[in-house]
Enzyme design. Structure first.
Site, mmCIF file in Angstrom:
data_model
loop_
_atom_site.group_PDB
_atom_site.id
_atom_site.type_symbol
_atom_site.label_atom_id
_atom_site.label_comp_id
_atom_site.label_asym_id
_atom_site.label_seq_id
_atom_site.Cartn_x
_atom_site.Cartn_y
_atom_site.Cartn_z
ATOM 1 N N CYS B 35 -33.761 -40.846 -13.547
ATOM 2 C CA CYS B 35 -33.208 -39.777 -14.323
ATOM 3 C C CYS B 35 -33.065 -40.227 -15.708
ATOM 4 C CB CYS B 35 -31.956 -39.336 -13.790
ATOM 5 S SG CYS B 35 -32.041 -38.802 -11.926
ATOM 6 N N CYS B 104 -23.638 -36.841 -19.095
ATOM 7 C CA CYS B 104 -23.290 -38.449 -19.600
ATOM 8 C C CYS B 104 -21.952 -38.637 -19.123
ATOM 9 C CB CYS B 104 -23.811 -38.691 -20.846
ATOM 10 S SG CYS B 104 -25.584 -38.540 -21.227
#
Lengths: 395, 128
Positions: B35, B104
């Site tokens: 990813c 994130c």
């Protein structure tokens, strides 16, 4: 130092293009469709630009249709060929895995409408195999659309061979030549190209202008309806200053193609050699059959966006095919198509040098990339595992 | 408009608490290279207080900045308080993240919780 190394994204307008454009902004602003002489002056400029553009790619002026850019030209070419195919009961199209989204998304749309599309694979060299194309051709194939040169990895496709096969089989052949026109010699006649898309801002012309070449006799489908501009195939008052500037930019680029290719290719090879010196890195795509200005690399253990941001801090403009720079979760479809696994594809870097690039700039880029890659690897858990032997190096 | 806030760029350019703690009391790792983001957090804990924290991150600018900020937010704090850290708090401390980069901050929260879980697991093992 400030280095613009993203010329595949866009280029600086040339002086010739700006100078050609200005009179059509400041003085000769007439509408080319108006019959008085003031309008006809604009019309003459338009037709003269058409002649120039046609000459640069070996076409006839009436085969050039001005558009808003490469994407529009791609859309119109593919949808036109599809409409012609459908009429003849042919609904199979052949393309490849590394096309630009302007082509891929148009094909997706056609697939929803019942067309069947074969996407030819590419090898690790990023090049379509002519045998694969021959094997994919069917009775009901109405179009082959393969790009001239790839925007990410710069690989150049065997256009002439593909064109010849298509001509023999009487299948329309379109090529997205956005990255090629003005950079390497392109000739629609000798390369058996039926349709070709191009964009001005990739060869030092303005943004928002491009053209579609469609061989005489190919009936185009309109994307924009309205007035009878462009022989009734593209409505809307023509972008005269933009078109005039595009022609001037293209003329100059084509005239200088020999020296530009030589200069750029030498710097490209120097840059490739320098970056290849970074451990666990690899060039993407064929080293020889690639655009003279394109350098595309993958660096193991780091992610592309952070690489770009830190290069930006050093004054270098570059791009990447990492997921984080595309706004999606997957890295570039082009890198995946040439066999780069996700982990490695995230650490990609594309540098596309300008015609005016220098050896000093290339040295600075090599040094900067080396520093940034080392720095990022310094606190990358992926790199730590690779070095500790917990995972295996791919590159 | 820049892509990131000045705070994000500051934490990206000068990440705090970068590194490894060899004899960590808790280690957490989340994400995967597929990813494009991996975060690893190392904790040193004394008397249920986080006395030191280090991180390693493979990822984009906001992933590095989120790790850096998250470590700053829990350093010197009791573990119970660190357990309450949310991704929203990380993003807010960075003066915001673009929508498509919010994951994130989620990774940063998860990495810390992961490291704390590891600490609790080790602790209960030692107690047994």
């Amino acid at each position: 130092m400030k280095i613009y190394a993203d010329n595949a994204a866009t280029t600086r307008m040339s002086r010739a293009a700006i100078d050609a454009m200005m009179p059509y902004i400041e003085e000769y602003y007439g509408n080319p469709s108006s019959l008085y002489s003031f309008g006809q002056q604009a019309k003459e400029a338009l037709e003269s630009a058409r002649e120039t553009v046609a000459k640069c790619i070996g076409a006839q002026p009436r085969e050039i249709l001005f558009t808003s850019g490469g994407s529009e030209a791609d859309n119109q070419a593919i949808l036109s060929a599809a409409a012609l195919g459908k009429k003849a009961g042919k609904t199979h199209i052949i393309s490849d895995a590394i096309e630009h989204h302007a082509v891929l998304h148009t094909l997706k749309k056609l697939e929803k409408e019942g067309f069947e599309v074969t996407y030819l694979p590419v090898g690790t060299d990023g090049i379509v195999k002519v045998e694969d194309l021959e094997a994919a051709i069917r009775e009901d194939t109405c179009l082959v659309t393969v790009m001239y040169a790839n925007n990410e990895i710069g690989t150049i496709q065997p256009i002439k061979e593909i064109g010849k096969i298509c001509r023999e089989k009487k299948i329309l052949f379109h090529t997205d030549a956005v990255q090629a026109v003005g950079h390497i010699p392109v000739n629609v006649e000798s390369e058996y190209i039926d349709m070709l898309s191009s964009s001005a801002h990739k060869f030092h012309g303005p943004k928002g202008v491009g053209f579609l070449y469609a061989r005489k006799g190919i009936r185009l489908t309109n994307l924009i309806e309205g007035g009878a501009q462009e022989r009734g195939r593209r409505a809307g008052t023509e972008n005269v200053p933009g078109i005039v500037a595009m022609a001037a930019a293209l003329k100059e680029s084509v005239e200088k193609i020999g020296e530009n290719v030589k200069h750029a290719a030498a710097l490209r090879d120097k840059l490739i050699a320098g970056l290849a010196g970074i451990p666990h890195s690899a060039l993407n795509g064929d080293a020889v059959k690639r655009l003279p200005s394109n350098v595309s690399f993958c660096f193991e253990g780091i992610e592309g966006e952070s690489l770009l941001l830190l290069l930006d801090d050093k004054g270098i403009c570059a791009s990447s095919g990492s997921a984080c720079t595309s706004g999606s979760l997957d890295p570039s479809h082009v890198l995946l198509a040439i066999g780069r696994v996700h982990d490695v594809a995230h650490g990609s870097l594309r540098l596309t040098l300008g015609d005016d690039a220098t050896e000093e700039e290339v040295d600075y880029i090599i040094q900067s990339v080396r520093e940034v890659v080392e720095y990022l690897r310094g606190f990358s858990p992926v790199w730590r595992d690779l070095c500790a032997g917990k995972t295996e190096f791919i590159l | 408009m820049a892509l990131y806030s000045e705070k994000v760029m500051d934490h990206f350019r000068n990440p705090r608490n970068v590194g490894v703690i060899e004899d960590a009391d808790g280690v957490g790792e989340v994400g995967n290279a597929k990813c494009g983001d991996i975060m690893k957090i190392y904790l040193k804990i004394d008397d249920d207080i986080i006395t030191d924290v280090k991180f390693e991150t493979f990822g984009c600018g906001s992933a590095i900045a989120s790790s850096s900020m998250a470590t700053e937010l829990i350093k010197g704090k009791p573990v119970a308080e660190a357990m309450e850290l949310t991704n929203k708090a990380v993003a807010e401390a960075l003066d915001g993240l673009p929508d498509y980069k919010m994951h994130c901050s989620v990774l940063a929260e998860e990495a810390i919780k992961n490291a704390l879980d590891d600490y609790y697991a080790k602790k209960s093992q030692n107690n047994n």
